[in-house]
Design an enzyme around this catalytic site. Structure first.
Site, short mmCIF file in Angstrom:
data_model
loop_
_atom_site.label_atom_id
_atom_site.label_comp_id
_atom_site.label_asym_id
_atom_site.label_seq_id
_atom_site.Cartn_x
_atom_site.Cartn_y
_atom_site.Cartn_z
N GLU A 26 0.86 -1.19 0.00
CA GLU A 26 0.00 0.00 0.00
C GLU A 26 0.89 1.24 0.00
O GLU A 26 1.83 1.33 0.79
CB GLU A 26 -0.90 -0.06 1.25
CG GLU A 26 -1.67 1.20 1.59
CD GLU A 26 -2.61 1.68 0.50
OE1 GLU A 26 -3.55 0.96 0.14
OE2 GLU A 26 -2.38 2.81 -0.01
N ASP A 48 -7.22 2.55 -7.79
CA ASP A 48 -7.45 3.94 -8.25
C ASP A 48 -7.61 3.91 -9.76
O ASP A 48 -6.74 3.39 -10.47
CB ASP A 48 -6.25 4.82 -7.86
CG ASP A 48 -6.16 5.02 -6.36
OD1 ASP A 48 -7.20 4.92 -5.68
OD2 ASP A 48 -5.05 5.27 -5.85
C1 LIG Z 1 -9.66 3.29 -3.95
S1 LIG Z 1 -8.59 2.72 -2.70
C2 LIG Z 1 -9.17 1.09 -2.33
C3 LIG Z 1 -8.74 0.60 -0.99
C4 LIG Z 1 -9.23 -0.82 -0.59
N1 LIG Z 1 -8.76 -1.82 -1.51
C5 LIG Z 1 -10.73 -0.85 -0.49
O1 LIG Z 1 -11.34 -1.56 -1.31
O2 LIG Z 1 -11.28 -0.19 0.40
C6 LIG Z 1 -7.11 2.38 -3.64
C7 LIG Z 1 -5.91 2.13 -2.75
O3 LIG Z 1 -4.80 1.72 -3.53
C8 LIG Z 1 -3.63 2.37 -3.05
N2 LIG Z 1 -2.67 2.37 -4.17
C9 LIG Z 1 -2.71 3.11 -5.29
N3 LIG Z 1 -1.70 2.77 -6.12
C10 LIG Z 1 -0.99 1.79 -5.49
C11 LIG Z 1 0.17 1.02 -5.83
N4 LIG Z 1 0.82 1.22 -6.99
N5 LIG Z 1 0.62 0.11 -4.95
C12 LIG Z 1 -0.02 -0.08 -3.76
N6 LIG Z 1 -1.12 0.61 -3.39
C13 LIG Z 1 -1.62 1.53 -4.25
C14 LIG Z 1 -4.13 3.73 -2.60
O4 LIG Z 1 -3.28 4.35 -1.67
C15 LIG Z 1 -5.48 3.37 -1.97
O5 LIG Z 1 -5.35 3.03 -0.61
#
Ligand SMILES: C[S@@+](CC[C@H](N)C(=O)[O-])C[C@H]1O[C@@H](n2cnc3c(N)ncnc32)[C@H](O)[C@@H]1O
Length: 313
Positions: free
Chosen positions: A52, A102
């Site tokens: 994350e 995202d």
């Molecule tokens: C829209 S949130 C979804 C969080 C969780 N999976 C949920 O369903 O509640 C997207 C998450 O992906 C993380 N994120 C974005 N790009 C990432 C990457 N390349 N590697 C790891 N985490 C990432 C963001 O910080 C965020 O916490």
């Protein structure tokens, strides 16, 4: 060690990180860690790794893991792409979950999307035979894009289906369900390994420089930004040593999927002159960005009247 440091210079031994040998399952972008909690309860026989990028989310998940006594979960603060490309060994991974990634909907941000052909090709060589990636998202356009990219990679068979019930209980799932948004799901099962996926980062030798002159005369420091192919080296601040005329520089190296905070020192050298080198504080990995950061400091000192005697790696 619930939160661990990952490094491509000293390959991570996942069996010793988890204290046992077991199937390795990765969740990328775990947010507040609800799905990690589900995974470790539903599959105590798995070693569950989470990646994350958000520090706040890592702390929220950390507290959740402590509360629920998750024994076989390890958290990494950083990019899932980095973990998959540079840390996971070939054939080391059983399964990947990506819940509500995202979507980066704006055209100029599309390159930030995780699920693209190069990522699928790297993943193909990190998964075991029969391994899979499971995507759940509320975003129809990113969903169609991911399915198309997975197929275009030539490495996965893609099946669309109903989202598993547990993926509908994450923080973002609940947010979108409250707004009556449809949720999409696909499983990407490994069918063949890509011939030449993007290469891993490799260790490059450390950069040093020796300059003639002294550090007592240098003037006011201003932030230095140095662009190089694939990233930026940014020297943010300079500090003077209280017991001598050494200087410490706080710098950041920004490279694809990897941001490293660095301390670079400029110190009087035993054999005369000033040695500019990276401090090992924080265990930085010696990438091109680190090398460029050291050279950005050396170049700034040259702009202050010192002269470059020798730069070597
Ligand atoms: C829209 S949130 C979804 C969080 C969780 N999976 C949920 O369903 O509640 C997207 C998450 O992906 C993380 N994120 C974005 N790009 C990432 C990457 N390349 N590697 C790891 N985490 C990432 C963001 O910080 C965020 O916490």
């Amino acid at each position: 060690m619930l939160v661990f440091n990952a490094d491509f210079q000293t390959p991570t031994d996942f069996s010793s990180l988890f204290g046992r040998q077991a199937p390795l399952v990765l969740e990328i972008g775990f947010g507040d860690g609800r799905y990690l909690e589900h995974l470790q309860q539903a599959h105590p026989e798995w070693n569950v790794l989470g990646a994350e990028v958000s520090l706040g989310s890592v702390w929220r998940a950390f507290r959740r893991m402590k509360r629920c006594g998750a024994e076989h979960v390890r958290l990494y603060k950083g990019s899932g792409r980095f973990i998959v490309r540079d840390v996971i060994p070939e054939g080391g991974l059983d399964r990947v979950y990506v819940n509500f990634p995202d979507p980066w909907p704006r055209k100029k941000h599309l390159s930030n999307r995780l699920l693209q052909v190069p990522f699928f090709q790297i993943l193909s060589s990190r998964l075991k035979p029969g391994g899979s990636l499971h995507l759940t998202t509320d975003h129809p356009e990113y969903f169609a894009f991911s399915v198309a990219q997975g197929k275009a990679s030539g490495c996965f068979v893609v099946e669309e289906g109903d989202p598993p019930p547990a993926t509908l209980r994450t923080k973002y799932a609940m947010k979108w369900l409250e707004q009556d948004k449809p949720i999409y799901h696909a499983r990407f099962t490994l069918s063949s390994v890509a011939d030449s996926p993007e290469p891993r980062n490799t260790i490059i030798p450390m950069q040093h420089a020796i300059l003639d002159g002294t550090l007592t005369e240098v003037g006011t420091f201003e932030k230095q930004v140095r662009a190089f192919e694939g990233g930026h080296a940014i020297v943010l601040e300079a500090y003077r040593d209280l017991s001598g005329d050494g200087l410490l520089f706080k710098a950041v190296s920004e490279e694809p999927d990897l941001r490293q905070e660095l301390i670079i020192q400029a110190w009087p050298h035993e054999q005369g002159g000033v040695l500019v080198s990276l401090q090992p504080f924080g265990n930085p990995m010696t990438t091109k960005g680190v090398r460029e950061s050291v050279m950005a400091v050396a170049d700034w000192l040259v702009s202050q009247g010192l002269t470059m005697q020798k730069a070597w790696i």
